[in-house]
Design a protein around this motif. Structure first.
Motif, PDB file in Angstrom:
ATOM      1  N   THR A 140       0.833  -1.204   0.000  1.00  0.00           N
ATOM      2  CA  THR A 140       0.000   0.000   0.000  1.00  0.00           C
ATOM      3  C   THR A 140       0.867   1.252   0.000  1.00  0.00           C
ATOM      4  OG1 THR A 140      -1.739  -1.195   1.181  1.00  0.00           O
ATOM      5  CG2 THR A 140      -1.854   1.206   1.212  1.00  0.00           C
TER       6      THR A 140
ATOM      7  N   GLU B 154      -1.318  -7.075  10.800  1.00  0.00           N
ATOM      8  CA  GLU B 154      -0.656  -6.411   9.667  1.00  0.00           C
ATOM      9  C   GLU B 154      -0.021  -7.442   8.734  1.00  0.00           C
ATOM     10  OE1 GLU B 154       2.855  -3.131   8.856  1.00  0.00           O
ATOM     11  OE2 GLU B 154       2.075  -3.374  10.873  1.00  0.00           O
TER      12      GLU B 154
ATOM     13  N   GLN C   3      -7.720  -6.192   0.650  1.00  0.00           N
ATOM     14  CA  GLN C   3      -7.142  -5.228   1.591  1.00  0.00           C
ATOM     15  C   GLN C   3      -7.893  -3.904   1.538  1.00  0.00           C
ATOM     16  OE1 GLN C   3      -2.958  -4.804   0.723  1.00  0.00           O
ATOM     17  NE2 GLN C   3      -2.529  -6.951   1.120  1.00  0.00           N
ATOM     18  N   GLU C   4      -8.144  -3.425   0.327  1.00  0.00           N
ATOM     19  CA  GLU C   4      -8.846  -2.155   0.159  1.00  0.00           C
ATOM     20  C   GLU C   4     -10.270  -2.226   0.718  1.00  0.00           C
ATOM     21  OE1 GLU C   4      -7.829   0.980  -1.014  1.00  0.00           O
ATOM     22  OE2 GLU C   4      -5.935  -0.009  -0.574  1.00  0.00           O
TER      23      GLU C   4
ATOM     24  N   ARG D 216     -10.019  -2.105   4.456  1.00  0.00           N
ATOM     25  CA  ARG D 216      -9.578  -0.780   4.889  1.00  0.00           C
ATOM     26  C   ARG D 216     -10.732   0.218   4.812  1.00  0.00           C
ATOM     27  NH1 ARG D 216      -8.674   3.719   2.753  1.00  0.00           N
ATOM     28  NH2 ARG D 216      -8.672   2.983   0.620  1.00  0.00           N
TER      29      ARG D 216
ATOM     30  N   TRP E 249     -11.477   0.701   8.599  1.00  0.00           N
ATOM     31  CA  TRP E 249     -10.630   1.835   8.986  1.00  0.00           C
ATOM     32  C   TRP E 249     -11.293   3.153   8.607  1.00  0.00           C
ATOM     33  CZ3 TRP E 249      -8.548  -2.875   8.209  1.00  0.00           C
ATOM     34  CH2 TRP E 249      -7.576  -3.302   9.101  1.00  0.00           C
ATOM     35  N   ASP E 250     -11.888   3.198   7.410  1.00  0.00           N
ATOM     36  CA  ASP E 250     -12.528   4.426   6.953  1.00  0.00           C
ATOM     37  C   ASP E 250     -13.986   4.507   7.377  1.00  0.00           C
ATOM     38  OD1 ASP E 250     -10.105   4.913   5.763  1.00  0.00           O
ATOM     39  OD2 ASP E 250     -10.768   4.422   3.737  1.00  0.00           O
TER      40      ASP E 250
END
Length: 180
Positions: free
Chosen positions: A40, A123, A134-135, A138, A142-143
């Motif tokens: 990333t 991780e 992964q995206e 995330r 995370w977002d």
């Protein structure tokens, strides 16, 4: 090569596409080696390298060497900037409680170490997922985006996003179980 550079200076998108196709792979590889496999970060720095190159192409002087040397210099400077910022960022591990709070400092230290170990395992397990997985994780966790919001950003259907997220979580569980 100098003709292609002249076209890039003039803002020709075809010239920039040619540069991107030609040099993206070597730049990502270069940055992956220097970021200890952080795909990333390597991808982000690669994109920023091309943005900086586009901004400063007018100052580039072709000396007969390959254009990649200039791009790698930009990438190396971006990585150095990133590393300096990361070193100057304080990350609190834990807060020491008041003396009479009944909470043991030793317990807090052990808890903080266990949390750091769990984060490192997570991780590492994330590196085993595909880039799309992964995206998806995330953006979701995370977002804090919903499946519908992720769908709008990626152009994939809501059902496809939910399936991708499910498969990513299952693969992550599997990787974490194997690592444990």
């Amino acid at each position: 090569m100098s003709t292609l550079i002249d076209h890039a200076r003039a803002g020709d998108p075809v010239a920039w596409s040619e540069f991107y196709l030609r040099y993206r792979g070597p730049l990502v590889t270069y940055l992956l080696r220097r970021t200890r496999g952080d795909r990333t970060l390597a991808e982000d720095l690669t994109q920023e390298t091309f943005v900086r190159a586009m901004r400063s192409i007018r100052g580039y002087r072709w000396t007969g060497t390959d254009f990649s040397a200039w791009l790698i210099t930009i990438a190396r400077n971006l990585l150095n900037d990133h590393s300096r910022r990361a070193m100057n960022t304080e990350i609190p591990v834990f807060e020491i409680p008041e003396r009479d709070s009944g909470v043991s400092v030793e317990g807090l230290v052990i808890s903080a170490l266990e949390s750091a170990e769990s984060a490192a395992r997570l991780e590492f397990a994330m590196t085993k997922l595909t880039r799309a997985q992964q995206e998806a994780l995330r953006m979701r966790y995370w977002d804090g985006l919903t499946a519908r919001q992720i769908s709008q950003r990626t152009g994939k259907g809501v059902g496809a996003i939910k399936t991708l997220g499910y498969r990513a979580r299952e693969r992550l569980r599997q990787e974490l179980a194997e690592a444990h």
